[in-house]
Design a protein around this motif. Structure first.
Motif, PDB file in Angstrom:
ATOM      1  N   GLY A 241       7.859  -7.589  18.496  1.00 24.91           N
ATOM      2  CA  GLY A 241       6.487  -7.794  18.855  1.00 24.91           C
ATOM      3  C   GLY A 241       5.886  -6.572  19.190  1.00 24.91           C
ATOM      4  N   ALA A 242       6.347  -5.375  18.535  1.00 23.98           N
ATOM      5  CA  ALA A 242       5.577  -4.017  18.596  1.00 23.98           C
ATOM      6  C   ALA A 242       4.359  -4.417  17.853  1.00 23.98           C
ATOM      7  CB  ALA A 242       6.189  -2.916  18.105  1.00 23.98           C
ATOM      8  N   ARG A 243       3.286  -3.475  18.016  1.00 25.50           N
ATOM      9  CA  ARG A 243       2.157  -3.500  17.286  1.00 25.50           C
ATOM     10  C   ARG A 243       1.781  -2.026  17.142  1.00 25.50           C
ATOM     11  NH1 ARG A 243       3.337  -7.659  16.672  1.00 25.50           N
ATOM     12  NH2 ARG A 243       2.524  -9.763  17.193  1.00 25.50           N
ATOM     13  N   ALA A 244       2.667  -1.208  16.508  1.00 31.02           N
ATOM     14  CA  ALA A 244       2.324   0.119  16.207  1.00 31.02           C
ATOM     15  C   ALA A 244       2.248   0.146  14.549  1.00 31.02           C
ATOM     16  CB  ALA A 244       3.762   1.102  16.381  1.00 31.02           C
ATOM     17  N   ASP A 245       0.779   0.471  14.332  1.00 29.53           N
ATOM     18  CA  ASP A 245       0.382   0.566  12.928  1.00 29.53           C
ATOM     19  C   ASP A 245       1.234   1.743  12.255  1.00 29.53           C
ATOM     20  OD1 ASP A 245      -1.161  -1.485  13.657  1.00 29.53           O
ATOM     21  OD2 ASP A 245      -3.000  -0.741  13.576  1.00 29.53           O
ATOM     22  N   ALA A 246       1.440   1.837  11.000  1.00 25.02           N
ATOM     23  CA  ALA A 246       1.955   2.836  10.305  1.00 25.02           C
ATOM     24  C   ALA A 246       1.504   3.332   9.157  1.00 25.02           C
ATOM     25  CB  ALA A 246       3.380   2.668  10.383  1.00 25.02           C
ATOM     26  N   LEU A 247       1.841   4.267   8.270  1.00 25.31           N
ATOM     27  CA  LEU A 247       1.278   4.711   7.081  1.00 25.31           C
ATOM     28  C   LEU A 247       2.426   5.267   6.628  1.00 25.31           C
ATOM     29  CD1 LEU A 247      -1.091   4.856   5.074  1.00 25.31           C
ATOM     30  CD2 LEU A 247      -1.357   7.200   5.981  1.00 25.31           C
ATOM     31  N   GLU A 248       2.982   5.212   5.258  1.00 22.88           N
ATOM     32  CA  GLU A 248       4.077   5.870   4.508  1.00 22.88           C
ATOM     33  C   GLU A 248       3.733   5.726   3.137  1.00 22.88           C
ATOM     34  OE1 GLU A 248       7.541   2.989   4.216  1.00 22.88           O
ATOM     35  OE2 GLU A 248       7.141   2.892   6.272  1.00 22.88           O
ATOM     36  N   ALA A 249       4.321   6.866   2.513  1.00 29.94           N
ATOM     37  CA  ALA A 249       4.580   6.769   0.929  1.00 29.94           C
ATOM     38  C   ALA A 249       6.035   6.611   0.654  1.00 29.94           C
ATOM     39  CB  ALA A 249       4.378   8.045   0.417  1.00 29.94           C
ATOM     40  N   TYR A 250       6.185   5.864  -0.504  1.00 35.18           N
ATOM     41  CA  TYR A 250       7.551   5.172  -0.810  1.00 35.18           C
ATOM     42  C   TYR A 250       7.641   4.817  -2.286  1.00 35.18           C
ATOM     43  CZ  TYR A 250       4.975   0.874  -0.351  1.00 35.18           C
ATOM     44  OH  TYR A 250       4.180   0.053  -0.302  1.00 35.18           O
ATOM     45  N   ALA A 251       8.720   4.233  -2.664  1.00 29.30           N
ATOM     46  CA  ALA A 251       8.973   4.210  -4.078  1.00 29.30           C
ATOM     47  C   ALA A 251       9.343   2.719  -4.219  1.00 29.30           C
ATOM     48  CB  ALA A 251       9.983   4.917  -5.072  1.00 29.30           C
ATOM     49  N   ARG A 252       8.932   1.756  -4.975  1.00 32.43           N
ATOM     50  CA  ARG A 252       9.419   0.282  -4.919  1.00 32.43           C
ATOM     51  C   ARG A 252      10.729   0.471  -5.874  1.00 32.43           C
ATOM     52  NH1 ARG A 252       4.366  -3.807  -6.351  1.00 32.43           N
ATOM     53  NH2 ARG A 252       3.191  -3.448  -4.268  1.00 32.43           N
ATOM     54  N   PRO A 253      11.375  -0.729  -5.727  1.00 36.23           N
ATOM     55  CA  PRO A 253      12.592  -0.619  -6.449  1.00 36.23           C
ATOM     56  C   PRO A 253      12.619  -0.593  -8.065  1.00 36.23           C
ATOM     57  CG  PRO A 253      12.702  -2.486  -4.795  1.00 36.23           C
ATOM     58  CD  PRO A 253      11.276  -2.109  -4.846  1.00 36.23           C
ATOM     59  N   ASP A 254      11.352  -0.743  -8.647  1.00 36.19           N
ATOM     60  CA  ASP A 254      11.334  -0.426 -10.307  1.00 36.19           C
ATOM     61  C   ASP A 254      10.788   1.133 -10.227  1.00 36.19           C
ATOM     62  OD1 ASP A 254       8.544  -0.428  -9.180  1.00 36.19           O
ATOM     63  OD2 ASP A 254       7.747  -2.129 -10.402  1.00 36.19           O
ATOM     64  N   GLY A 255      10.619   1.690  -9.157  1.00 40.27           N
ATOM     65  CA  GLY A 255      10.455   3.218  -9.482  1.00 40.27           C
ATOM     66  C   GLY A 255       8.908   3.491  -9.037  1.00 40.27           C
ATOM     67  N   THR A 256       8.155   2.497  -9.094  1.00 38.94           N
ATOM     68  CA  THR A 256       6.759   2.877  -8.979  1.00 38.94           C
ATOM     69  C   THR A 256       6.583   3.628  -7.702  1.00 38.94           C
ATOM     70  OG1 THR A 256       6.132   0.789 -10.140  1.00 38.94           O
ATOM     71  CG2 THR A 256       4.591   1.887  -8.794  1.00 38.94           C
ATOM     72  N   ALA A 257       5.673   4.727  -7.572  1.00 36.43           N
ATOM     73  CA  ALA A 257       5.435   5.248  -6.462  1.00 36.43           C
ATOM     74  C   ALA A 257       4.226   4.625  -5.733  1.00 36.43           C
ATOM     75  CB  ALA A 257       5.110   6.777  -6.781  1.00 36.43           C
ATOM     76  N   MET A 258       4.240   4.423  -4.335  1.00 37.97           N
ATOM     77  CA  MET A 258       3.394   3.611  -3.526  1.00 37.97           C
ATOM     78  C   MET A 258       2.762   4.284  -2.373  1.00 37.97           C
ATOM     79  SD  MET A 258       3.010   0.933  -5.530  1.00 37.97           S
ATOM     80  CE  MET A 258       2.097  -0.141  -4.492  1.00 37.97           C
ATOM     81  N   LEU A 259       1.736   3.938  -2.056  1.00 39.97           N
ATOM     82  CA  LEU A 259       1.373   4.486  -0.536  1.00 39.97           C
ATOM     83  C   LEU A 259       0.873   3.182   0.147  1.00 39.97           C
ATOM     84  CD1 LEU A 259      -1.381   7.323  -1.719  1.00 39.97           C
ATOM     85  CD2 LEU A 259       1.115   7.643  -0.562  1.00 39.97           C
ATOM     86  N   GLY A 260       1.224   3.034   1.326  1.00 36.88           N
ATOM     87  CA  GLY A 260       1.052   1.676   2.030  1.00 36.88           C
ATOM     88  C   GLY A 260       0.848   1.877   3.456  1.00 36.88           C
ATOM     89  N   ALA A 261       0.067   1.089   3.939  1.00 36.94           N
ATOM     90  CA  ALA A 261      -0.077   1.064   5.447  1.00 36.94           C
ATOM     91  C   ALA A 261       0.145  -0.581   6.163  1.00 36.94           C
ATOM     92  CB  ALA A 261      -1.602   1.552   5.791  1.00 36.94           C
ATOM     93  N   TYR A 262       0.527  -0.735   7.499  1.00 35.65           N
ATOM     94  CA  TYR A 262       0.663  -1.839   7.868  1.00 35.65           C
ATOM     95  C   TYR A 262       0.270  -2.032   9.219  1.00 35.65           C
ATOM     96  CZ  TYR A 262       5.107   0.024   9.460  1.00 35.65           C
ATOM     97  OH  TYR A 262       6.130   0.909  10.027  1.00 35.65           O
ATOM     98  N   ALA A 263      -0.243  -3.292   9.585  1.00 35.04           N
ATOM     99  CA  ALA A 263      -0.734  -3.471  10.863  1.00 35.04           C
ATOM    100  C   ALA A 263      -0.372  -4.940  11.435  1.00 35.04           C
ATOM    101  CB  ALA A 263      -2.291  -3.382  10.819  1.00 35.04           C
ATOM    102  N   PHE A 264      -0.266  -5.197  12.786  1.00 33.23           N
ATOM    103  CA  PHE A 264       0.150  -6.483  13.208  1.00 33.23           C
ATOM    104  C   PHE A 264      -0.917  -7.097  14.103  1.00 33.23           C
ATOM    105  CE2 PHE A 264       3.371  -3.167  12.889  1.00 33.23           C
ATOM    106  CZ  PHE A 264       4.583  -3.874  12.299  1.00 33.23           C
ATOM    107  N   PRO A 265      -1.128  -8.443  13.661  1.00 31.05           N
ATOM    108  CA  PRO A 265      -2.133  -9.080  14.457  1.00 31.05           C
ATOM    109  C   PRO A 265      -1.669  -9.699  15.705  1.00 31.05           C
ATOM    110  CG  PRO A 265      -1.792  -9.977  12.160  1.00 31.05           C
ATOM    111  CD  PRO A 265      -0.793  -8.960  12.393  1.00 31.05           C
ATOM    112  N   ASP A 266      -2.351  -9.677  16.732  1.00 28.49           N
ATOM    113  CA  ASP A 266      -1.705  -9.999  18.092  1.00 28.49           C
ATOM    114  C   ASP A 266      -1.418 -11.375  18.165  1.00 28.49           C
ATOM    115  OD1 ASP A 266      -2.247  -7.440  19.051  1.00 28.49           O
ATOM    116  OD2 ASP A 266      -4.346  -7.888  19.557  1.00 28.49           O
ATOM    117  N   TRP A 267      -2.101 -12.404  17.133  1.00 23.79           N
ATOM    118  CA  TRP A 267      -1.767 -13.705  17.581  1.00 23.79           C
ATOM    119  C   TRP A 267      -0.930 -14.529  16.394  1.00 23.79           C
ATOM    120  CZ3 TRP A 267      -2.936 -16.283  21.827  1.00 23.79           C
ATOM    121  CH2 TRP A 267      -3.992 -15.603  22.661  1.00 23.79           C
TER     122      TRP A 267
END
Length: 580
Positions: A241-267
């Motif tokens: 139930g945390a609501r800490a938005d975050a940003l990170e760089a990572y690689a998908r299983p197929d090796g594709t380099a990605m940049l991503g961010a996530y946020a959590f709706p309250d409801w």
């Protein structure tokens, strides 16, 4: 490994053309990449945060608030059941996303259900019972009450239609016959789906809504995406139930380099994930690099052509100089560097090579007029100049003189005299060289040679005998000229060194041994080799030394013991047979 000069110029030009551009380009790319990364990060967090706010606004403002109003109306104790049902029907008409409203009485399995006719028709078309599909069971309502999830949506998908529905329950304060009343609702989340699909960010990136199990939601075909690093990071936060938005760089299983961010709706028990591949994020950098490569390639090509032209003009005279140097090294001092007209260091070098070749040719010719000992003394001298003086050495001296030369020279032309002398000396020189001797000088028709080192006496005697045999074989038959040779050989100490004036010296030997050898040569008869006592004692087999009566020599008070050397005769077949 040979590294040709044109290749060096080519690499140098390549470095000049490419390295500065590469360094500047790399710095520009790094700066642009950092700036783009900052902008992309802001974009990703903005997209995720925007959709989170939109989800919460839609749920709270468009659905929950109207449902709370309906609940308040239904909760009015002055309204009978018919009016309550009428209120539910009217509320349904005002809320197109709400596909059903339900009034449940505690302990009753028959709720009051009002459904959206269009949606109910869709359910019927796929073979579903609208009432059974849209009604909320007492067990589910009890579970919502026990977990305190009143007002919180429970998300599920109708697999037959692909629709995503949110189920929520609101308790009423009024009762019927002492039993609790609960208002339930089913909400079609297609508006949330449209918000995601129509978002401008989807034109270049991806927006994914996932639940606590890492499953993609609000899509027609859900799939588990827990193997993506960013989904795995968000899953425990959804559960907690945390609501800490975050940003990170990572690689998908197929090796594709990605940049991503996530946020959590309250409801909603969701994570809104916005993703962008680094290739797309840094497309501007890629274009910049491509242009840098194009400019660098053009610069490299221009520099390469210039380097090849320049190196060709530069290396052509150098190759000529190299060929002349090789020829000079092989002893051809007539070669010259021609066709080099450049007024620079290479032109100067060509001129110096020509001068050097000429001087070496002159020096080689001069070396023919001096002995090997003279050359060695000059090479091993101390300082820049030869110093007059000598050293005591133990040597064997050989003198060879032509008999009948004076009478011969008076009867033929000077040219023929020189020709005959050259032939005599050519044969003698080859024999002296072969036996390790050093010709000190030629004096008229006389040859003076010196032998030093181990077995010098034996080598000198063998040399004298071979000279006699060779010249007798070559010129002895020419009786009309009446030419012969006499040889004198003596061993002992001499003084060897540079003698003469400061500016005109002669490197030669002096001493009684030299005089003795000269006197023996003068005393020797035609085709005779005379040897002194010191030399005869050290002669090995192969040469016969005949003991002669002592002779008187000019400058010597007492008679001198001498020996006549001649080649040992090979045994004849008859002698060999009789001896056996």
């Amino acid at each position: 490994m040979r590294f040709p000069l044109p290749l060096k110029f080519f690499l140098f030009a390549a470095l000049i053309a490419v390295v500065p551009l590469a360094l500047v380009g790399n710095n520009l790319v790094q700066i642009a990449r950092e700036e783009l990364k900052s902008a992309v990060n802001e974009d990703l967090t903005g997209v995720a945060g925007q959709l989170r706010s939109e989800f919460d606004s839609l749920y709270q403002g468009r659905w929950l608030a109207p449902l709370m109003v309906i609940r308040s109306g239904v909760d009015n104790p002055e309204l009978d059941v018919a009016l309550k049902v009428a209120l539910l029907t009217e509320g349904m008409a005002q809320l197109p996303d709400v596909v059903s409203l339900q009034l449940s009485v505690e302990g009753s399995d028959i709720p009051v259900l009002v459904s959206n006719e269009d949606f109910a028709a869709q359910l019927a078309e796929v073979g579903l019972d609208p009432v059974q599909t849209l009604s909320i069971s007492n067990e589910l309502l009890a579970n919502i009450e026990d977990t305190g999830q009143f007002g919180r949506p429970l998300i599920s998908q109708l697999s037959e239609t692909g629709d995503w529905l949110a189920t929520l329950a609101l308790p009423l304060e009024s009762t019927i016959a002492g039993r609790k009343l609960t208002l339930g609702a089913r909400i079609n989340l297609s508006m949330l789906q449209r918000s995601v699909l129509r978002h401008p960010f989807t034109a270049r990136g991806e927006i994914t809504i996932v639940d606590h199990a890492g499953r993609a939601v609000l899509v027609e075909a859900p799939e588990v995406l827990a193997d993506r690093a960013i989904v795995a990071s968000a899953m425990p936060l959804i559960v907690a139930g945390a609501r800490a938005d975050a940003l990170e760089a990572y690689a998908r299983p197929d090796g594709t380099a990605m940049l991503g961010a996530y946020a959590f709706p309250d409801w909603f028990p969701f994570a809104v994930i916005a993703e962008l591949s680094e290739e797309t994020a840094y497309a501007v950098v890629t274009q910049m690099m491509q242009r840098i490569l194009i400019v660098g390639s053009l610069g490299f090509a221009a520099a390469s052509v210039g380097a090849l032209i320049f190196s060709r003009r530069l290396t052509r005279p150098i190759l000529k100089i190299g060929r002349v140097a090789d020829a000079v090294g092989e002893g051809d001092f007539s070669q010259r560097v021609e066709g080099v007209r450049s007024r620079d260091e290479i032109g100067d070098l060509a001129g110096r090579i020509n001068v050097m070749a000429g001087q070496l040719g002159e020096r080689l010719e001069l070396m023919k007029f001096v002995s090997h000992e003279t050359v060695s003394a000059i090479q091993n001298r101390d300082g820049d100049r030869m110093q007059r003086g000598g050293e005591r050495r133990e040597v064997t001296m050989l003198f060879s003189d032509i008999r009948g030369y004076t009478a011969f020279s008076e009867t033929v032309s000077p040219e023929e005299v020189i020709d005959v002398l050259n032939r005599y000396f050519e044969i003698q020189s080859e024999i002296v060289e072969r036996h390790g001797g050093d010709i000190d000088k030629f004096v008229g028709d006389e040859l003076m040679a010196m032998f030093v080192g181990e077995d010098k006496e034996d080598r000198a005697v063998r040399c004298g005998v071979e000279i006699k045999e060779a010249l007798a074989a070559s010129f002895g038959a020419q009786s009309a000229r009446e030419l012969a040779v006499g040889v004198g050989i003596a061993s002992g100490d001499v003084v060897l060194g540079a003698m003469g004036a400061r500016d005109r010296m002669d490197y030669t030997v002096l001493g009684s041994t030299v005089n003795l050898a000269a006197r023996l040569c003068a005393k020797a008869g035609p085709w005779q080799v005379l040897v002194d006592r010191d030399t005869s004692d050290l002669v090995d087999e192969g040469v016969i030394l005949q003991d002669l009566p002592a002779v008187r020599l000019k400058g010597y008070a007492a008679p001198v013991t001498v020996f006549a050397a001649q080649k040992e005769a090979s045994p004849s077949p008859s002698n060999a047979l009789s001896s056996s």
